[in-house]
Motif scaffolding. Structure first.
Motif, mmCIF file in Angstrom:
data_model
loop_
_atom_site.group_PDB
_atom_site.id
_atom_site.type_symbol
_atom_site.label_atom_id
_atom_site.label_comp_id
_atom_site.label_asym_id
_atom_site.label_seq_id
_atom_site.Cartn_x
_atom_site.Cartn_y
_atom_site.Cartn_z
ATOM 1 N N ILE A 30 0.846 -1.187 0.000
ATOM 2 C CA ILE A 30 0.000 0.000 0.000
ATOM 3 C C ILE A 30 0.886 1.243 0.000
ATOM 4 O O ILE A 30 1.786 1.374 0.832
ATOM 5 C CB ILE A 30 -0.932 0.004 1.217
ATOM 6 C CG1 ILE A 30 -1.832 -1.228 1.197
ATOM 7 C CG2 ILE A 30 -1.758 1.276 1.273
ATOM 8 C CD1 ILE A 30 -2.726 -1.358 2.415
ATOM 9 N N CYS A 31 0.620 2.138 -0.929
ATOM 10 C CA CYS A 31 1.334 3.411 -1.018
ATOM 11 C C CYS A 31 0.311 4.547 -0.909
ATOM 12 O O CYS A 31 -0.793 4.450 -1.450
ATOM 13 C CB CYS A 31 2.113 3.528 -2.326
ATOM 14 S SG CYS A 31 3.428 2.304 -2.508
ATOM 15 N N VAL A 32 0.727 5.608 -0.240
ATOM 16 C CA VAL A 32 -0.178 6.726 0.038
ATOM 17 C C VAL A 32 0.486 8.023 -0.402
ATOM 18 O O VAL A 32 1.692 8.220 -0.186
ATOM 19 C CB VAL A 32 -0.545 6.792 1.540
ATOM 20 C CG1 VAL A 32 -1.438 7.985 1.823
ATOM 21 C CG2 VAL A 32 -1.225 5.508 1.985
ATOM 22 N N SER A 33 -0.287 8.885 -0.995
ATOM 23 C CA SER A 33 0.163 10.235 -1.350
ATOM 24 C C SER A 33 -0.703 11.231 -0.599
ATOM 25 O O SER A 33 -1.924 11.290 -0.805
ATOM 26 C CB SER A 33 0.062 10.463 -2.861
ATOM 27 O OG SER A 33 0.402 11.796 -3.184
ATOM 28 N N SER A 34 -0.069 11.977 0.299
ATOM 29 C CA SER A 34 -0.823 12.921 1.119
ATOM 30 C C SER A 34 0.154 13.919 1.726
ATOM 31 O O SER A 34 1.357 13.658 1.842
ATOM 32 C CB SER A 34 -1.594 12.179 2.215
ATOM 33 O OG SER A 34 -2.179 13.073 3.125
ATOM 34 N N ARG A 35 -0.379 15.054 2.122
ATOM 35 C CA ARG A 35 0.440 16.024 2.865
ATOM 36 C C ARG A 35 0.728 15.531 4.269
ATOM 37 O O ARG A 35 1.698 15.956 4.891
ATOM 38 C CB ARG A 35 -0.278 17.361 2.937
ATOM 39 C CG ARG A 35 -0.466 18.054 1.592
ATOM 40 C CD ARG A 35 -1.294 19.324 1.744
ATOM 41 N NE ARG A 35 -0.655 20.291 2.613
ATOM 42 C CZ ARG A 35 -1.218 21.442 2.996
ATOM 43 N NH1 ARG A 35 -2.439 21.727 2.579
ATOM 44 N NH2 ARG A 35 -0.575 22.276 3.781
ATOM 45 N N ALA A 36 -0.111 14.617 4.764
ATOM 46 C CA ALA A 36 0.032 14.108 6.124
ATOM 47 C C ALA A 36 0.838 12.818 6.092
ATOM 48 O O ALA A 36 0.293 11.722 6.163
ATOM 49 C CB ALA A 36 -1.340 13.878 6.741
ATOM 50 N N GLY A 37 2.120 12.934 5.950
ATOM 51 C CA GLY A 37 3.006 11.772 5.922
ATOM 52 C C GLY A 37 4.433 12.180 6.174
ATOM 53 O O GLY A 37 4.789 13.367 6.158
ATOM 54 N N GLY A 38 5.295 11.172 6.442
ATOM 55 C CA GLY A 38 6.701 11.446 6.666
ATOM 56 C C GLY A 38 7.371 12.015 5.429
ATOM 57 O O GLY A 38 6.902 11.831 4.297
ATOM 58 N N MET A 39 8.479 12.694 5.645
ATOM 59 C CA MET A 39 9.184 13.322 4.522
ATOM 60 C C MET A 39 10.484 12.612 4.172
ATOM 61 O O MET A 39 10.914 12.667 3.025
ATOM 62 C CB MET A 39 9.471 14.795 4.827
ATOM 63 C CG MET A 39 10.283 15.041 6.080
ATOM 64 S SD MET A 39 10.497 16.800 6.476
ATOM 65 C CE MET A 39 11.393 17.387 5.042
ATOM 66 N N MET A 40 11.126 11.926 5.120
ATOM 67 C CA MET A 40 12.395 11.256 4.814
ATOM 68 C C MET A 40 12.845 10.463 6.032
ATOM 69 O O MET A 40 12.317 10.618 7.133
ATOM 70 C CB MET A 40 13.475 12.270 4.443
ATOM 71 C CG MET A 40 13.855 13.196 5.576
ATOM 72 S SD MET A 40 15.212 14.297 5.151
ATOM 73 C CE MET A 40 15.356 15.282 6.637
ATOM 74 N N TYR A 41 13.806 9.557 5.781
ATOM 75 C CA TYR A 41 14.595 8.959 6.852
ATOM 76 C C TYR A 41 15.783 9.890 7.101
ATOM 77 O O TYR A 41 16.559 10.162 6.180
ATOM 78 C CB TYR A 41 15.106 7.576 6.456
ATOM 79 C CG TYR A 41 14.037 6.518 6.340
ATOM 80 C CD1 TYR A 41 13.188 6.239 7.396
ATOM 81 C CD2 TYR A 41 13.879 5.775 5.175
ATOM 82 C CE1 TYR A 41 12.212 5.266 7.299
ATOM 83 C CE2 TYR A 41 12.920 4.803 5.065
ATOM 84 C CZ TYR A 41 12.089 4.551 6.131
ATOM 85 O OH TYR A 41 11.123 3.586 6.027
#
Length: 1086
Positions: free
Chosen positions: A748-759
């Motif tokens: 499952i992949c999600v595209s949203s502003r509410a998510g992590g940006m990087m490791y």
């Protein structure tokens, strides 16, 4: 001419003939050059020239009289006789010694290519004599491919005759006499076609070692032949290449290199030289792809895929969009602004309530207290830890938050204090011992983030392990930290004119949440301020939060859903959170149900284990009501086996007012945050349907409704719809992110502003996780919006409902089939495990054996379980897993109770357990190994292996220009005045500091031959003796700083003592030495 030639060669000894045959074979295969061939042949024939010249002329006459009249039949007879020697030689068994199939194939390929290149030139169909026209030539029409017969052709023919006459004068006389009188056979052989002249040319080459004649495509006009030419009765049949070997260097070749129409004819070139030229043009090296081929397929049997395995049949899925994220007028521009608003306008409203060990409320934090204490902490962090010119912390720096799970109040103050100070908090677990499971990986995260400051409470600081001197121990792998206590009495009140910088949420990092991977490495997921705010807004809309509601949080408040709901969204919506710590749940499992009943809570955040524990303790208290709950959020609803816990809890507590539509499972991950959540349903509405899937189909990655065996079915409940403002797609878990089909399982992949940006600090892994562009089956990108991999496996069902069937970290790929670790655990627990093992203490992982993954099951055995019961349970577990999952178990081990490594919240540390298993430190009390049931790809019989192996794979990466993986350590950082270890950079300074700090610490031990200690040298002893030696050298040796001193000592304590001389440089260059030091024993020996 061919018969006398054959007769001349046949008169030579057999050994010479064999050497000549081998020599010509080398020439034909390109193993020797033309010049080398001529030299070796002349050397072989030199001793036999006089003997050959004395051949009886009658023999020549007899051979002439035996020749039939010139006709087609004699021609073929001549051809067969001339090639007789070659057939006998090439068919002999002695040539097998020189046979090479690889070389033969290469030569044949080169010849075929060379033939294609030569076909572009005008080739004569027949060859004619350049001297005399035979009767057969009189009726033969001229070659249509040649030019007309003019005076130029006569001049060229005359020049050829003169050149040939001069060449023949220089040849051996026995060759000349052999040629004389052979006009009959030569005339007959001159009618051979171009393709039939091979044998004749070979015979001619045997007797013409020093003659070279260029071929002409134009038949000569024999009517104009001079008398001198007609007086010579021999006719020469030229070889196919148009060359008779052996022209002298002084011969004029200008007229012999062109045909009648001026097209150059390629002269014969050695095959070996031609191969060398081709090699220089195209260097022979294995194709690049061969460097990347490992030889495992040649070593082990590779299992072939099942031709009857189910395959996806649906169409390619399209990304699913969630509901639009609504715009509420009173939503703050940043989470810090929400805290400021509630802290100043609703100061007495409760924000967070903490419970004691017995489950009773011990402290309630109001919004006013949260705002004031966070403000004091932010001011202290920025202004009171260092000087005004050199502050310890600056905006953007990272700090560690080390708070126990029983103190959510202090953690919440520290978290918002860091946000107000624009410092990035990194919440971690409290280290209990120096050898905590996964503690070294946590230290790596702290070091990679450049953390030098840790915030904690006074009680927690006192509980940390200490050294004998009272200092906090240096935890394994951790950087050196400065500990700061955040209790109110240690904080400075901020001036009235000081206000924090609260700006609109942007893309700058807000906090870092740690995540443990499947291999045990710890990575920090960076969440930006805009993602943090957007996620709170999406949760507020999905859960329909309203101001003043009470929620009960049983989760860890430092990460995941416990942080998102209980700490962040709580402040945004002015909620009241009641935090139930894990320690309370162990002593009173029903405490969270009691808190819901006492506070009339609207929302509860739990896991399946909390539901199970509450059911086990239900008998203790029956007068509870859950009718106030409108949402019971099951945060591990992504576990496919959570449906059984939800159903059992509902059946038990429905009589206590729990509504069926209140159970809301959700799916979360550290990278994508909340992926989907089931919205609270309408009372009386039908519940969403369940998916009853075939485990066999799931193992092949396809969705099939189970219709065969009831035991091999998996019932999965949905986790709701996509979050507001988000978009979801399913991609293949392996290879490029290709969109799955509608009946296919994927990640499952999600595209949203509410998510992590990087490791944090891991750019390569970040790109593969946070910047995924899905592609279609044709390989073309589907849009330009990046998606984030969630690490969850699932599919989108009817009505855009999301179903999760497993995790990428728990994926076990065995022989091409995918199994979920949670499914294996559920099967093991279903085999009457209550009397043998602990339910929550089972670990399932895979190890690599013979190029494939093998399943290992480890469980903690109950103390009262007998060995017979344990092996009976293990045998039944193996049978159940084989029957339900159609996969064998490599190893099933039972260990004593409380011996498996634990996570901070009491679970099993899977990666650490696997590490113990691999290194042999698991120490099981009962073990059952079954390699015969799962290792089916045994090694093949020994055979010659190809040259491409693992080393060649690495070479291939280098050839392709790829960089070998590298790792770099973190920076040491700047030297601080209070850091004594970093301040002393030289050995002498370190020794002096060690003599004061740790004087009794032994540095060196001297052992004798028996291994016993003879003497020791502590820091203080070494420093004193080194000072004594330094004073002796300076006073009596009259040495200055920088002089060279030679040390002559046997291995032992004294050689260590003098190596710490603080004022002199030691060296082994005796020529430059100013002084020589040696011990008394060594001096006596010399």
């Amino acid at each position: 001419m061919a018969e006398p030639a054959a007769a001349g060669v046949s008169s030579l000894p057999r050994e010479v003939r064999e050497q000549l045959a081998e020599l010509e074979l080398e020439l034909s295969e390109g193993d020797i050059t033309q010049k080398g061939y001529e030299k070796k042949r002349a050397k072989l024939l030199a001793p036999y020239v006089p003997q050959t010249q004395g051949v009886d002329p009658a023999l020549q006459k007899e051979s002439r009289t035996q020749m039939p009249a010139p006709s087609a039949t004699p021609a073929s007879a001549s051809s067969s006789s001339s090639s007789k020697f070659h057939r006998a030689r090439s068919g002999g068994a002695r040539d097998e010694r020189y046979r090479s199939d690889i070389h033969t194939e290469a030569v044949q390929a080169a010849l075929a290519k060379h033939k294609e290149q030569k076909m572009a030139l005008p080739m004569p169909t027949k060859r004619r004599s350049t001297f005399v026209q035979s009767p057969a030539d009189a009726c033969t029409p001229p070659d249509t491919s040649s030019a007309s017969e003019d005076e130029g052709s006569l001049r060229r023919q005359a020049a050829l005759s003169a050149a040939l006459h001069q060449s023949l004068q220089n040849a051996e006389s026995w060759i000349n006499r052999s040629i004389q009188g052979s006009s009959t056979s030569s005339s007959a052989s001159s009618t051979l076609s171009h393709g039939e002249g091979k044998g004749t040319s070979g015979s001619l080459a045997d007797v013409f070692p020093n003659t070279r004649i260029e071929n002409f495509s134009v038949p000569p006009d024999v009517t104009a032949t001079t008398s001198s030419s007609s007086a010579r009765p021999a006719a020469v049949d030229l070889p196919p290449s148009g060359i008779v070997k052996g022209m002298h260097k002084g011969s004029n070749r200008s007229s012999l290199m062109d045909t009648a129409d001026g097209v150059p004819v390629s002269s014969r070139v050695s095959t070996k030289i031609q191969q060398l030229l081709n090699t220089l043009k195209r260097p022979k090296r294995p194709p690049l792809k061969e460097f990347f081929v490992d030889d495992f397929e040649e070593i082990v049997e590779v299992p072939q895929p099942d031709p009857n395995q189910p395959k996806p049949e649906g169409r390619q899925m399209t990304p699913v969009k969630g509901e639009p994220l609504g715009v509420v007028c009173n939503w703050p521009p940043a989470l810090e602004a929400a805290l400021q608003r509630w802290g100043t306008t609703q100061a007495k409203c409760p924000c967070l309530t903490a419970l004691d060990v017995t489950g009773k409320p011990v402290y309630t934090l109001t919004y006013g207290k949260l705002w004031s204490r966070s403000l004091k902490l932010a001011y202290t962090l920025l202004n009171k830890l260092g000087t005004k010119n050199e502050p310890v912390l600056k905006p953007g720096d990272r700090v560690a938050l080390v708070y126990p799970n029983s103190d959510p109040v202090m953690f919440m103050v520290a978290f918002y204090g860091c946000l107000l100070a624009e410092v990035i908090p990194v919440p971690i677990e409290v280290p209990l011992t120096r050898k905590d499971a996964g503690g070294q990986q946590i230290g790596f995260l702290l070091g990679s983030c450049g953390i030098a400051l840790a915030l904690t409470t006074e009680v927690c600081l006192k509980g940390l392990p200490k050294t004998q001197n009272g200092e906090i121990v240096q935890f394994k792998g951790w950087p050196r930290l400065k500990w700061v206590v955040t209790d109110s009495k240690y904080l400075s009140k901020s001036p009235k004119d000081w206000q924090p910088n609260i700006s609109a949420a942007g893309t700058e990092p807000a906090y870092i949440e740690y995540k443990t991977s499947k291999e045990g490495s710890v990575m920090g997921v960076t969440v930006s301020r805009i993602a943090m705010l957007s996620h709170c807004q999406a949760l507020s809309q999905a859960c329909n939060y309203s101001e003043g509601e009470t929620i009960v949080n049983v989760l860890d408040f430092k990460k995941d859903a416990g942080l998102w709901h209980g700490i962040l969204t709580n402040v945004m919506n002015k909620l009241h959170t009641i935090s139930v710590p894990y320690s309370v749940m162990k002593t009173c499992p029903l405490s969270w149900v009691q808190r819901v009943h006492a506070h009339k809570a609207k929302v509860a955040l739990v896991k399946c284990r909390d539901l199970h524990w509450a059911m086990m303790a239900h008998r203790d208290q029956r007068d509870v009501s859950l009718s106030s709950l409108r949402m019971l959020i099951v945060t591990d609803g992504a576990n496919p086996w959570s449906v059984s816990s939800c159903d059992a809890f509902l059946s038990l507590f429905q009589s206590h007012g729990l509504k069926p539509e209140a159970i809301c499972p959700c799916a979360t991950s550290p990278e994508a945050m909340t992926i989907a959540i089931r919205r609270p349903g309408v009372p009386g509405a039908p519940l969403p349907g369940r998916a009853i899937l075939s485990m066999n189909g799931l193992s092949f990655g396809v969705i099939r409704v189970n219709t065969e065996d009831k035991n091999s079915a998996l019932t999965v409940q949905d986790v709701g719809h996509v979050m507001p403002g988000g978009m979801m797609c399913i991609v293949k878990p392996d290879g490029p992110p290709q969109l799955c089909k509608t009946d296919e399982i994927g990640e499952i992949c999600v595209s949203s502003r509410a998510g992590g940006m990087m490791y944090y600090g891991l750019a390569g892994v970040t790109k593969n996780t946070f910047e995924v562009i899905p592609v279609s089956s044709a390989g073309s990108p589907v849009g330009d919006v990046p998606f984030v991999r969630s690490g969850l496996l699932g599919f989108v069902g009817p009505g855009s409902l999301v179903f999760v069937v497993g995790k990428m970290d728990g994926l076990l790929t065995v022989s091409g089939r995918r199994h979920n670790a949670d499914d294996i655990v559920a099967t093991g627990l279903a085999v009457e495990s209550i009397k043998t093992v602990y339910r929550g203490r089972i670990a399932v992982f895979s190890v690599s054996v013979f190029y494939d993954e093998r399943i290992v099951v480890v469980a903690e055995q109950r103390p009262d379980a007998s060995e017979e019961d344990s092996f009976q349970w293990m045998s039944r577990v193996l049978q159940a897993i084989d029957s339900i999952h159609q996969v064998g178990v490599y190893c099933l081990a039972l260990v004593p109770a409380n011996t498996l490594p634990k996570t901070p919240l009491g679970g099993i540390h899977i990666s650490q357990t696997k590490h113990h298993f691999l290194e042999g430190s698991l120490h099981p009390c009962n073990i059952l190994m079954c390699p015969h049931t799962c290792v089916t790809n045994l090694p093949k019989p020994r055979q010659k292996q190809p040259g491409v192996g693992p080393a060649s794979v690495m070479v291939g990466n280098l050839v392709a220009g790829k960089r070998i993986a590298q790792a770099s350590g973190r920076d040491l950082g700047q030297i601080e005045d209070n850091d004594l270890v970093k301040k002393h950079q030289f050995l002498t300074e370190v020794l002096q500091w060690r003599a004061q700090a740790t004087p009794d610490h032994p540095l060196f031990l001297l052992l004798n031959a028996k291994g016993t200690t003879v003497c020791t040298a502590t820091c203080l002893q070494l420093h004193k003796k080194a000072e004594r030696i330094a004073s002796v050298l300076c006073d009596k040796g009259h040495l200055n700083a920088g002089d060279n001193v030679v040390l002559l000592y046997p291995p032992g304590q004294q050689s260590c003592l003098y190596s710490h001389n603080p004022d002199l440089n030691e060296t082994t260059e005796i020529q430059r030495g100013s002084c020589c030091c040696r011990c008394e024993n060594l001096a006596n020996h010399h």
